[in-house]
Design a protein around this motif. Structure first.
Motif, PDB file in Angstrom:
ATOM      1  N   ALA A  84      39.178  51.106  16.937  1.00 17.64           N
ATOM      2  CA  ALA A  84      38.000  51.442  16.273  1.00 17.64           C
ATOM      3  C   ALA A  84      37.653  50.303  15.399  1.00 17.64           C
ATOM      4  O   ALA A  84      38.064  50.707  14.153  1.00 17.64           O
ATOM      5  N   LEU A  85      37.177  49.290  15.663  1.00 21.07           N
ATOM      6  CA  LEU A  85      37.082  47.943  14.725  1.00 21.07           C
ATOM      7  C   LEU A  85      36.004  48.244  13.820  1.00 21.07           C
ATOM      8  O   LEU A  85      34.857  48.746  13.933  1.00 21.07           O
ATOM      9  N   ARG A  86      36.391  47.875  12.561  1.00 15.96           N
ATOM     10  CA  ARG A  86      35.689  47.771  11.267  1.00 15.96           C
ATOM     11  C   ARG A  86      35.008  49.349  11.026  1.00 15.96           C
ATOM     12  O   ARG A  86      34.036  49.202  10.455  1.00 15.96           O
ATOM     13  N   TRP A  87      35.671  50.200  11.280  1.00  9.98           N
ATOM     14  CA  TRP A  87      35.046  51.474  10.973  1.00  9.98           C
ATOM     15  C   TRP A  87      36.271  52.293  10.031  1.00  9.98           C
ATOM     16  O   TRP A  87      37.035  52.874  10.527  1.00  9.98           O
ATOM     17  N   PHE A  88      36.207  52.187   8.686  1.00 15.52           N
ATOM     18  CA  PHE A  88      37.240  52.695   7.709  1.00 15.52           C
ATOM     19  C   PHE A  88      36.976  54.362   7.028  1.00 15.52           C
ATOM     20  O   PHE A  88      37.999  54.961   7.253  1.00 15.52           O
ATOM     21  N   ALA A  89      35.980  54.292   6.693  1.00 11.90           N
ATOM     22  CA  ALA A  89      35.660  55.692   6.094  1.00 11.90           C
ATOM     23  C   ALA A  89      34.906  56.433   7.209  1.00 11.90           C
ATOM     24  O   ALA A  89      33.891  56.099   7.724  1.00 11.90           O
ATOM     25  N   ASN A  90      35.213  57.556   6.808  1.00 11.02           N
ATOM     26  CA  ASN A  90      34.360  58.703   7.779  1.00 11.02           C
ATOM     27  C   ASN A  90      32.945  59.013   7.316  1.00 11.02           C
ATOM     28  O   ASN A  90      32.788  58.587   6.246  1.00 11.02           O
ATOM     29  N   SER A  91      32.155  58.813   8.358  1.00 12.64           N
ATOM     30  CA  SER A  91      30.591  58.616   8.118  1.00 12.64           C
ATOM     31  C   SER A  91      29.950  59.564   9.200  1.00 12.64           C
ATOM     32  O   SER A  91      30.791  59.892  10.553  1.00 12.64           O
ATOM     33  N   ASP A  92      28.893  59.852   9.042  1.00 11.50           N
ATOM     34  CA  ASP A  92      27.943  60.759  10.192  1.00 11.50           C
ATOM     35  C   ASP A  92      27.929  59.723  11.445  1.00 11.50           C
ATOM     36  O   ASP A  92      27.845  60.521  12.475  1.00 11.50           O
ATOM     37  N   ALA A  93      27.837  58.498  11.333  1.00  5.19           N
ATOM     38  CA  ALA A  93      27.990  57.671  12.367  1.00  5.19           C
ATOM     39  C   ALA A  93      28.544  56.456  12.201  1.00  5.19           C
ATOM     40  O   ALA A  93      28.723  56.044  11.022  1.00  5.19           O
ATOM     41  N   PRO A  94      28.916  55.634  13.100  1.00  4.93           N
ATOM     42  CA  PRO A  94      29.549  54.298  12.965  1.00  4.93           C
ATOM     43  C   PRO A  94      28.831  53.295  12.065  1.00  4.93           C
ATOM     44  O   PRO A  94      27.668  53.379  12.132  1.00  4.93           O
ATOM     45  N   PRO A  95      29.371  52.378  11.408  1.00  2.78           N
ATOM     46  CA  PRO A  95      28.652  51.375  10.673  1.00  2.78           C
ATOM     47  C   PRO A  95      28.116  50.516  11.789  1.00  2.78           C
ATOM     48  O   PRO A  95      28.671  50.405  12.770  1.00  2.78           O
ATOM     49  N   PRO A  96      27.080  49.604  11.485  1.00  3.60           N
ATOM     50  CA  PRO A  96      26.547  48.708  12.320  1.00  3.60           C
ATOM     51  C   PRO A  96      27.657  47.850  12.727  1.00  3.60           C
ATOM     52  O   PRO A  96      27.508  47.139  13.840  1.00  3.60           O
ATOM     53  N   GLU A  97      28.587  47.525  12.155  1.00  2.00           N
ATOM     54  CA  GLU A  97      29.548  46.364  12.605  1.00  2.00           C
ATOM     55  C   GLU A  97      30.609  46.881  13.322  1.00  2.00           C
ATOM     56  O   GLU A  97      31.648  46.201  14.023  1.00  2.00           O
ATOM     57  N   PHE A  98      30.412  48.220  13.606  1.00  2.00           N
ATOM     58  CA  PHE A  98      31.495  48.693  14.688  1.00  2.00           C
ATOM     59  C   PHE A  98      31.540  48.533  16.057  1.00  2.00           C
ATOM     60  O   PHE A  98      30.518  48.075  16.619  1.00  2.00           O
ATOM     61  N   ASP A  99      32.693  48.082  16.802  1.00  2.00           N
ATOM     62  CA  ASP A  99      32.884  47.849  17.841  1.00  2.00           C
ATOM     63  C   ASP A  99      34.243  48.323  18.524  1.00  2.00           C
ATOM     64  O   ASP A  99      35.207  48.821  17.648  1.00  2.00           O
ATOM     65  N   ILE A 100      34.397  48.457  19.675  1.00  2.00           N
ATOM     66  CA  ILE A 100      35.795  48.928  20.303  1.00  2.00           C
ATOM     67  C   ILE A 100      36.466  47.648  20.935  1.00  2.00           C
ATOM     68  O   ILE A 100      35.836  46.737  21.566  1.00  2.00           O
ATOM     69  N   LEU A 101      37.812  47.503  20.420  1.00  2.00           N
ATOM     70  CA  LEU A 101      38.747  46.630  21.037  1.00  2.00           C
ATOM     71  C   LEU A 101      38.509  46.479  22.491  1.00  2.00           C
ATOM     72  O   LEU A 101      38.619  47.431  23.165  1.00  2.00           O
ATOM     73  N   GLY A 102      38.561  45.215  22.959  1.00  2.00           N
ATOM     74  CA  GLY A 102      38.735  45.178  24.438  1.00  2.00           C
ATOM     75  C   GLY A 102      37.299  44.688  25.180  1.00  2.00           C
ATOM     76  O   GLY A 102      37.463  44.552  26.282  1.00  2.00           O
ATOM     77  N   MET A 103      36.464  44.299  24.495  1.00  2.00           N
ATOM     78  CA  MET A 103      35.118  43.572  24.672  1.00  2.00           C
ATOM     79  C   MET A 103      34.168  43.828  23.565  1.00  2.00           C
ATOM     80  O   MET A 103      33.882  45.063  23.524  1.00  2.00           O
ATOM     81  N   PRO A 104      33.715  42.637  22.980  1.00  2.00           N
ATOM     82  CA  PRO A 104      33.907  41.493  23.161  1.00  2.00           C
ATOM     83  C   PRO A 104      35.166  40.755  22.653  1.00  2.00           C
ATOM     84  O   PRO A 104      35.454  39.696  23.242  1.00  2.00           O
ATOM     85  N   ASP A 105      35.942  41.499  21.888  1.00  2.00           N
ATOM     86  CA  ASP A 105      37.193  40.825  21.557  1.00  2.00           C
ATOM     87  C   ASP A 105      38.343  40.859  22.658  1.00  2.00           C
ATOM     88  O   ASP A 105      38.370  41.798  23.467  1.00  2.00           O
ATOM     89  N   HIS A 106      39.503  39.924  22.639  1.00  2.00           N
ATOM     90  CA  HIS A 106      40.379  40.125  23.687  1.00  2.00           C
ATOM     91  C   HIS A 106      41.125  41.564  23.308  1.00  2.00           C
ATOM     92  O   HIS A 106      41.446  41.795  22.196  1.00  2.00           O
ATOM     93  N   GLY A 107      41.667  42.319  24.333  1.00  2.00           N
ATOM     94  CA  GLY A 107      42.313  43.526  24.070  1.00  2.00           C
ATOM     95  C   GLY A 107      43.707  43.694  24.053  1.00  2.00           C
ATOM     96  O   GLY A 107      44.390  42.574  24.096  1.00  2.00           O
ATOM     97  N   THR A 108      44.388  44.644  24.909  1.00  2.00           N
ATOM     98  CA  THR A 108      45.590  44.918  24.611  1.00  2.00           C
ATOM     99  C   THR A 108      46.570  44.800  26.054  1.00  2.00           C
ATOM    100  O   THR A 108      47.783  44.926  25.943  1.00  2.00           O
ATOM    101  N   PHE A 109      45.743  44.379  27.080  1.00  2.00           N
ATOM    102  CA  PHE A 109      46.666  44.345  28.309  1.00  2.00           C
ATOM    103  C   PHE A 109      47.133  43.075  28.546  1.00  2.00           C
ATOM    104  O   PHE A 109      46.828  42.320  29.429  1.00  2.00           O
ATOM    105  N   ALA A 110      48.042  42.712  27.530  1.00  2.00           N
ATOM    106  CA  ALA A 110      48.574  41.127  27.419  1.00  2.00           C
ATOM    107  C   ALA A 110      49.953  41.395  26.643  1.00  2.00           C
ATOM    108  O   ALA A 110      50.279  42.569  26.000  1.00  2.00           O
ATOM    109  N   GLU A 111      50.623  40.489  26.730  1.00  2.00           N
ATOM    110  CA  GLU A 111      52.027  40.535  26.108  1.00  2.00           C
ATOM    111  C   GLU A 111      52.053  40.398  24.608  1.00  2.00           C
ATOM    112  O   GLU A 111      52.706  40.980  23.933  1.00  2.00           O
TER     113      GLU A 111
END
Length: 327
Positions: A84-111
């Motif tokens: 859960a990228l860039r979502w640090f404090a609990n809030s009613d909804a994620p902040p605008p900068e929130f994204d999920i790892l694995g697209m568009p950033d490179h993810g975890t299926f790698a060494e």
């Protein structure tokens, strides 16, 4: 390094350049990574893009290097990835900068993976690598849906359509640890049996008459991720004034329901997605307190990632499908 990628519309194992830890980042040598239903849809979403994208959101491994300015994380630390990228404090909804790892950033299926030091947490000591690698996305999704949005209380009854997903297995264990009663459904008798084994109080067939089956129950909370195929059926078994939390839509994004019946019933409908770092840390403490571990369905080698994907796509799993990456 080896990685499982999408490239020009195809899923494949590919040699990729090894990443390096930049300022404020850590480099993690991954030992395991969990496959989530989100990963199954990325091939379509990424399209025919010719640039190879490493997919995968969940993972666990050992810190191999730290970039300038990193504090609190050291080489040799055993860590889990918080997708859960860039979502640090609990809030009613994620902040605008929130994204999920694995697209568009490179993810975890790698060494290896390089990412912000803020996105790693200490690996829970009571979990092995296979359990830790498939932990965060489904567990955090379930934790927020159950506690932050669903506000489940001791003595209440939770209804979960679908018993075999990773999220469902966490929901069962979390709710039971909180003192709730848990009812699940599944088409599979085997999955219904497994659900009972990990704590569910009742498990009914998906194609049964839910209202008739649960006539003697008072359902306080429904947590549903199936979508159109179950939404109205779930609403039919929910008590007046009850809560329904939706965190996914595996059948259809669009649902028709009777607004008049809904507002006369005083139902409460909530959407939920993933969760914040604050909730993740609370969840890890909760799991440690109650000795909760992920349910691992099957472990595949990274080179067999397509076979692992097929198992999840065919809904054969009960719990987490995990990739073994490092030694």
């Amino acid at each position: 390094m080896k990685a499982f990628v999408i490239e020009s519309g195809e899923l494949k194992i590919k040699e990729m350049e090894e990443p390096k830890a930049r300022a404020e980042e850590v480099l993690v040598a991954l030992k395991t990574a969990g496959i989530n239903r989100r990963d199954l849809g990325l091939q379509k979403r990424y399209g025919d893009n010719p640039e190879a994208l490493i997919i995968g959101s969940d993972g666990a491994g050992i810190v191999e290097a730290v970039g300038e300015g990193v504090a609190g994380v050291a080489v040799g630390d055993e860590v889990i990835i918080n997708p859960a990228l860039r979502w640090f404090a609990n809030s009613d909804a994620p902040p605008p900068e929130f994204d999920i790892l694995g697209m568009p950033d490179h993810g975890t299926f790698a060494e290896k993976i390089a990412l912000s030091a803020e996105q790693v947490e200490k690996k829970p000591a009571h979990m092995n690598w296979e359990e830790a690698g498939g932990l965060v996305l489904p567990a955090l999704t379930g934790y927020r849906a159950l506690f932050t949005k669903g506000q489940v209380q001791e003595g209440q009854t939770l209804f979960i359509p679908g018993a075999g997903s990773g999220v469902a297995t966490f929901l069962i264990q979390f709710a039971k640890s909180a003192g709730a009663r848990v009812i699940v459904t599944s088409r599979s008798e085997e999955k219904r049996t497994h659900a009972l084994e990990i704590g569910a109080d009742r498990a009914i067939a998906t194609d049964s008459d839910w209202q008739a089956e649960l006539a003697d129950e008072t359902v306080d909370l429904v947590i549903d991720s199936v979508g159109a195929a179950t939404f109205n059926r779930s609403l039919d078994v929910l008590k007046k004034g009850g809560r329904i939390v939706i965190f996914g839509a595996t059948t259809d994004d669009n649902v028709d329901f009777n607004l008049r019946s809904f507002f006369y019933g005083q139902y409460q409908l909530f959407g939920s997605t993933m969760g914040s770092r604050e909730e993740l840390r609370n969840m890890l403490a909760f799991m440690e307190k109650h000795g909760i571990k992920p349910i691992v369905d099957e472990v595949f080698a990274l080179e067999s990632a397509q076979e692992a994907f097929d198992r999840l796509a065919e809904a054969k799993q009960f719990g987490k499908v995990v990739l073994q990456i490092g030694e």
